[in-house]
Design a protein around this motif. Structure first.
Motif, PDB file in Angstrom:
ATOM      1  N   CYS A 160       3.200   6.662  -7.676  1.00  0.00           N
ATOM      2  CA  CYS A 160       2.804   7.026  -6.309  1.00  0.00           C
ATOM      3  C   CYS A 160       2.759   8.541  -6.180  1.00  0.00           C
ATOM      4  CB  CYS A 160       3.807   6.489  -5.291  1.00  0.00           C
ATOM      5  SG  CYS A 160       4.343   4.803  -5.588  1.00  0.00           S
ATOM      6  N   ALA A 163       4.376   8.703  -1.665  1.00  0.00           N
ATOM      7  CA  ALA A 163       5.159   7.585  -1.116  1.00  0.00           C
ATOM      8  C   ALA A 163       6.227   8.037  -0.126  1.00  0.00           C
ATOM      9  CB  ALA A 163       5.807   6.805  -2.254  1.00  0.00           C
ATOM     10  N   ARG A 166       5.748   7.867   4.874  1.00  0.00           N
ATOM     11  CA  ARG A 166       5.812   6.424   5.145  1.00  0.00           C
ATOM     12  C   ARG A 166       4.562   5.860   5.812  1.00  0.00           C
ATOM     13  NH1 ARG A 166      11.165   4.467   4.807  1.00  0.00           N
ATOM     14  NH2 ARG A 166      12.110   5.579   3.072  1.00  0.00           N
ATOM     15  N   LYS A 167       3.860   6.675   6.576  1.00  0.00           N
ATOM     16  CA  LYS A 167       2.693   6.145   7.294  1.00  0.00           C
ATOM     17  C   LYS A 167       1.374   6.491   6.624  1.00  0.00           C
ATOM     18  CE  LYS A 167       5.009   6.154  11.799  1.00  0.00           C
ATOM     19  NZ  LYS A 167       4.959   6.602  13.224  1.00  0.00           N
ATOM     20  N   THR A 171      -0.663   5.260  -0.496  1.00  0.00           N
ATOM     21  CA  THR A 171       0.222   4.529  -1.409  1.00  0.00           C
ATOM     22  C   THR A 171      -0.247   3.089  -1.582  1.00  0.00           C
ATOM     23  OG1 THR A 171       2.105   5.933  -0.859  1.00  0.00           O
ATOM     24  CG2 THR A 171       2.598   3.790  -1.838  1.00  0.00           C
ATOM     25  N   GLN A 172      -0.535   2.436  -0.480  1.00  0.00           N
ATOM     26  CA  GLN A 172      -1.049   1.065  -0.562  1.00  0.00           C
ATOM     27  C   GLN A 172      -2.389   1.030  -1.284  1.00  0.00           C
ATOM     28  OE1 GLN A 172      -0.742   0.643   3.713  1.00  0.00           O
ATOM     29  NE2 GLN A 172       0.760  -1.002   3.496  1.00  0.00           N
ATOM     30  N   ASN A 175      -1.844   1.372  -5.024  1.00  0.00           N
ATOM     31  CA  ASN A 175      -1.314   0.145  -5.606  1.00  0.00           C
ATOM     32  C   ASN A 175      -2.403  -0.902  -5.773  1.00  0.00           C
ATOM     33  OD1 ASN A 175       0.975  -1.582  -6.460  1.00  0.00           O
ATOM     34  ND2 ASN A 175       0.524  -2.711  -4.583  1.00  0.00           N
ATOM     35  N   ALA A 196       8.409   4.556  -2.531  1.00  0.00           N
ATOM     36  CA  ALA A 196       7.699   3.298  -2.310  1.00  0.00           C
ATOM     37  C   ALA A 196       8.650   2.116  -2.258  1.00  0.00           C
ATOM     38  CB  ALA A 196       6.664   3.094  -3.415  1.00  0.00           C
ATOM     39  N   PHE A 200       7.383   0.879   1.045  1.00  0.00           N
ATOM     40  CA  PHE A 200       6.195   0.054   0.815  1.00  0.00           C
ATOM     41  C   PHE A 200       6.554  -1.144  -0.068  1.00  0.00           C
ATOM     42  CE2 PHE A 200       4.827   4.398   1.581  1.00  0.00           C
ATOM     43  CZ  PHE A 200       3.798   4.239   2.481  1.00  0.00           C
ATOM     44  N   GLU A 202       5.316  -3.934  -0.537  1.00  0.00           N
ATOM     45  CA  GLU A 202       4.206  -4.619  -1.203  1.00  0.00           C
ATOM     46  C   GLU A 202       3.860  -3.992  -2.545  1.00  0.00           C
ATOM     47  OE1 GLU A 202       2.373  -1.603   1.645  1.00  0.00           O
ATOM     48  OE2 GLU A 202       4.158  -2.858   1.510  1.00  0.00           O
ATOM     49  N   THR A 203       4.433  -2.818  -2.843  1.00  0.00           N
ATOM     50  CA  THR A 203       4.146  -2.139  -4.112  1.00  0.00           C
ATOM     51  C   THR A 203       5.173  -2.439  -5.196  1.00  0.00           C
ATOM     52  OG1 THR A 203       5.427  -0.123  -3.617  1.00  0.00           O
ATOM     53  CG2 THR A 203       3.164  -0.223  -2.792  1.00  0.00           C
TER      54      THR A 203
END
Length: 212
Positions: A160, A163, A166-167, A171-172, A175, A196, A200, A202-203
């Motif tokens: 990342c 990361a 946060r917003k 990053t998403q 991934n 992450a 995050f 989901e990563t």
């Protein structure tokens, strides 16, 4: 007059507690990063405090050998990989997991007569622009490595770049691009660093790499 020295006091119990907190945050395997003398905090004591991790990650083969000499048997990933045939052979002897980050390392690996089978990670550049193969090269590099004797591909690793924000959507996005590049290929996926891991989920994929 002598200048005062700066001192850092490390709580190994706090490190163990941090690892337990990370366990509670993910179902992925944990690769505890202790590279570069554990970010200056002491490679051996920090690594011993984190032996409950599924693997450890160091900078190079020489840090890995130090941990083996101290009796640490965890899988050890070499984040900079190996650059010379002697290093590749040492990595195989000690069952290290080196990264292959570029064509120079790949060429050296292909020319090395390994004493035993070695497991490697393929590093992909997912936006950090520091180490790794470009994503469109993933399948070609995989096929090239699969032809090398005594080499097993364990998985693929990205990194990342933002990361800690946060917003930030990158990053998403990184991934998703990473997973698309390795789609259909066998092996583990590792993308999430410390930021992450907490920001995050989901990563997380198969392995997370908490470090600093």
């Amino acid at each position: 007059m002598a200048s005062p020295r700066a001192l850092i006091q490390i709580s190994l119990d706090a490190l163990k507690h941090n690892l337990s907190i990370i366990r509670s945050q993910t179902n992925a395997k944990i690769m505890a990063v202790v590279k570069t003398n554990a970010y200056g905090h002491g490679l051996v004591p920090c690594a011993k405090a984190l032996v409950a991790a599924d693997a450890l990650a160091v900078r190079d083969v020489y840090e890995g050998v130090i941990l083996r000499e101290q009796g640490i048997s965890n899988p050890i990933c070499l984040l900079e990989g190996c650059f010379f045939s002697d290093e590749w052979r040492l990595a195989a002897i000690h069952d290290f997991w080196p990264l292959v980050c570029d064509t120079t390392q790949l060429q050296t690996l292909s020319r090395t007569d390994l004493p035993k089978k070695i497991g490697i990670w393929i590093k992909l550049d997912t936006g950090m622009n520091r180490l790794g193969f470009h994503l469109p090269e993933t399948h070609r590099i995989t096929r090239q490595i699969e032809r090398i004797n005594n080499v097993e591909i364990l998985g693929y690793m990205g990194h990342c770049s933002r990361a800690d924000e946060r917003k930030h959507p990158v990053t998403q996005q990184q991934n998703v691009q990473f997973l698309k590049a390795v789609d259909g290929l066998p092996g583990w996926r590792s993308f999430a660093n410390s930021g992450a891991l907490f920001g995050f989920p989901e990563t997380h994929n198969d392995w997370v790499r908490p470090g600093i």
